[in-house]
Design a protein around this motif. Structure first.
Motif, short mmCIF file in Angstrom:
data_model
loop_
_atom_site.label_atom_id
_atom_site.label_comp_id
_atom_site.label_asym_id
_atom_site.label_seq_id
_atom_site.Cartn_x
_atom_site.Cartn_y
_atom_site.Cartn_z
N GLY A 133 2.94 -38.79 -24.62
CA GLY A 133 2.92 -40.36 -24.56
C GLY A 133 2.45 -40.67 -23.02
O GLY A 133 1.59 -41.45 -22.82
N LEU A 134 3.06 -39.93 -22.17
CA LEU A 134 2.75 -39.75 -20.63
C LEU A 134 1.23 -39.56 -20.19
O LEU A 134 0.78 -39.85 -19.08
CB LEU A 134 3.64 -39.43 -19.81
N LEU A 135 0.91 -38.40 -21.11
CA LEU A 135 -0.33 -37.86 -20.74
C LEU A 135 -1.52 -38.94 -20.45
O LEU A 135 -2.62 -38.73 -19.74
CB LEU A 135 -0.93 -36.73 -21.72
N LEU A 136 -1.82 -40.00 -21.32
CA LEU A 136 -2.55 -40.92 -21.05
C LEU A 136 -2.63 -41.76 -20.00
O LEU A 136 -3.30 -42.70 -19.58
CB LEU A 136 -2.72 -41.82 -22.45
N ARG A 137 -1.53 -41.66 -19.19
CA ARG A 137 -1.07 -42.57 -18.39
C ARG A 137 -1.31 -41.94 -16.99
O ARG A 137 -1.24 -42.61 -15.94
CB ARG A 137 0.47 -42.99 -18.30
N VAL A 138 -1.59 -40.71 -16.92
CA VAL A 138 -1.60 -40.00 -15.64
C VAL A 138 -3.07 -40.34 -14.80
O VAL A 138 -3.99 -40.49 -15.54
CB VAL A 138 -1.57 -38.40 -15.71
N GLN A 139 -3.11 -40.02 -13.53
CA GLN A 139 -4.31 -40.23 -12.72
C GLN A 139 -5.07 -38.78 -12.83
O GLN A 139 -4.67 -38.05 -11.86
CB GLN A 139 -4.26 -40.79 -11.61
N GLY A 140 -6.19 -38.41 -13.73
CA GLY A 140 -6.81 -37.37 -13.34
C GLY A 140 -6.16 -36.03 -13.93
O GLY A 140 -5.02 -35.99 -14.43
N PRO A 141 -6.88 -35.03 -14.06
CA PRO A 141 -6.43 -33.74 -14.72
C PRO A 141 -5.22 -33.06 -13.96
O PRO A 141 -4.61 -32.43 -14.71
CB PRO A 141 -7.59 -32.99 -14.59
N LEU A 142 -5.20 -33.28 -12.66
CA LEU A 142 -3.98 -32.56 -11.95
C LEU A 142 -2.74 -33.06 -12.24
O LEU A 142 -1.69 -32.32 -12.59
CB LEU A 142 -4.09 -32.72 -10.37
N GLY A 143 -2.75 -34.57 -12.59
CA GLY A 143 -1.41 -35.30 -12.90
C GLY A 143 -0.82 -34.56 -14.44
O GLY A 143 0.21 -34.49 -14.81
N ALA A 144 -2.06 -34.57 -15.17
CA ALA A 144 -1.73 -33.98 -16.59
C ALA A 144 -1.28 -32.55 -16.61
O ALA A 144 -0.45 -32.16 -17.38
CB ALA A 144 -3.16 -34.30 -17.52
N LEU A 145 -1.90 -31.87 -15.81
CA LEU A 145 -1.55 -30.43 -15.61
C LEU A 145 0.08 -30.34 -15.16
O LEU A 145 0.71 -29.34 -15.46
CB LEU A 145 -2.29 -29.55 -14.55
N LYS A 146 0.44 -31.14 -14.22
CA LYS A 146 1.69 -31.08 -13.89
C LYS A 146 2.64 -31.47 -15.02
O LYS A 146 3.80 -30.70 -15.18
CB LYS A 146 2.09 -32.22 -12.61
N LEU A 147 2.20 -32.46 -15.83
CA LEU A 147 3.23 -32.80 -16.93
C LEU A 147 3.51 -31.77 -17.85
O LEU A 147 4.54 -31.22 -18.26
CB LEU A 147 2.68 -34.10 -17.58
N VAL A 148 2.08 -31.01 -18.28
CA VAL A 148 2.25 -30.05 -19.13
C VAL A 148 3.03 -28.81 -18.54
O VAL A 148 3.85 -27.98 -19.20
CB VAL A 148 0.79 -29.57 -19.45
N ALA A 149 2.80 -28.49 -17.19
CA ALA A 149 3.49 -27.45 -16.59
C ALA A 149 5.19 -27.78 -16.66
O ALA A 149 6.03 -26.79 -16.90
CB ALA A 149 3.11 -27.41 -14.91
N VAL A 150 5.55 -28.89 -16.31
CA VAL A 150 6.89 -29.28 -16.58
C VAL A 150 7.35 -29.13 -17.95
O VAL A 150 8.69 -28.42 -18.03
CB VAL A 150 7.21 -30.83 -16.02
N TRP A 151 6.78 -29.36 -18.69
CA TRP A 151 7.10 -29.31 -20.29
C TRP A 151 7.20 -27.68 -20.48
O TRP A 151 8.17 -27.47 -21.17
CB TRP A 151 6.05 -29.92 -21.08
#
Length: 95
Positions: free
Chosen positions: A52-70
């Protein structure tokens, strides 16, 4: 508007699974069933929140951080649940 609804639905579904895991932790009779309920529900809950939060991040680095935490939480949860299950099977007292 569609992104907002998707985010709200995914985060709410994730929160529901967190709540279900907590109920399982409190209600199941022994360590192994509690552990099973908690790890499965929490893994799914966190995955839905991250989705749900992946669509809210700014850029691919933020998405990578979320996936890394997961992924790190998945790895840590699996490791800790194996250690707890092994200790429970050996009959060691919990702290």
């Amino acid at each position: 508007m569609v992104r907002d609804v998707f985010t709200i639905v995914m985060v709410a579904a994730g929160a529901f699974f967190f709540l279900a895991g907590t109920v399982g932790l409190l209600r199941f009779p022994d360590t192994l069933t509690r552990l099973h309920a908690l790890t499965k529900a929490d893994n799914l809950g966190l995955g839905l929140v991250v989705l749900g939060l992946l669509l809210r991040v700014q850029g691919p680095l933020g998405a990578l951080k979320l996936v890394a935490v997961w992924l790190l939480v998945q790895l840590a949860g699996a490791t800790v649940s194996q250690l707890i299950a092994g200790a429970a099977r050996r009959g060691e007292p919990s702290a």
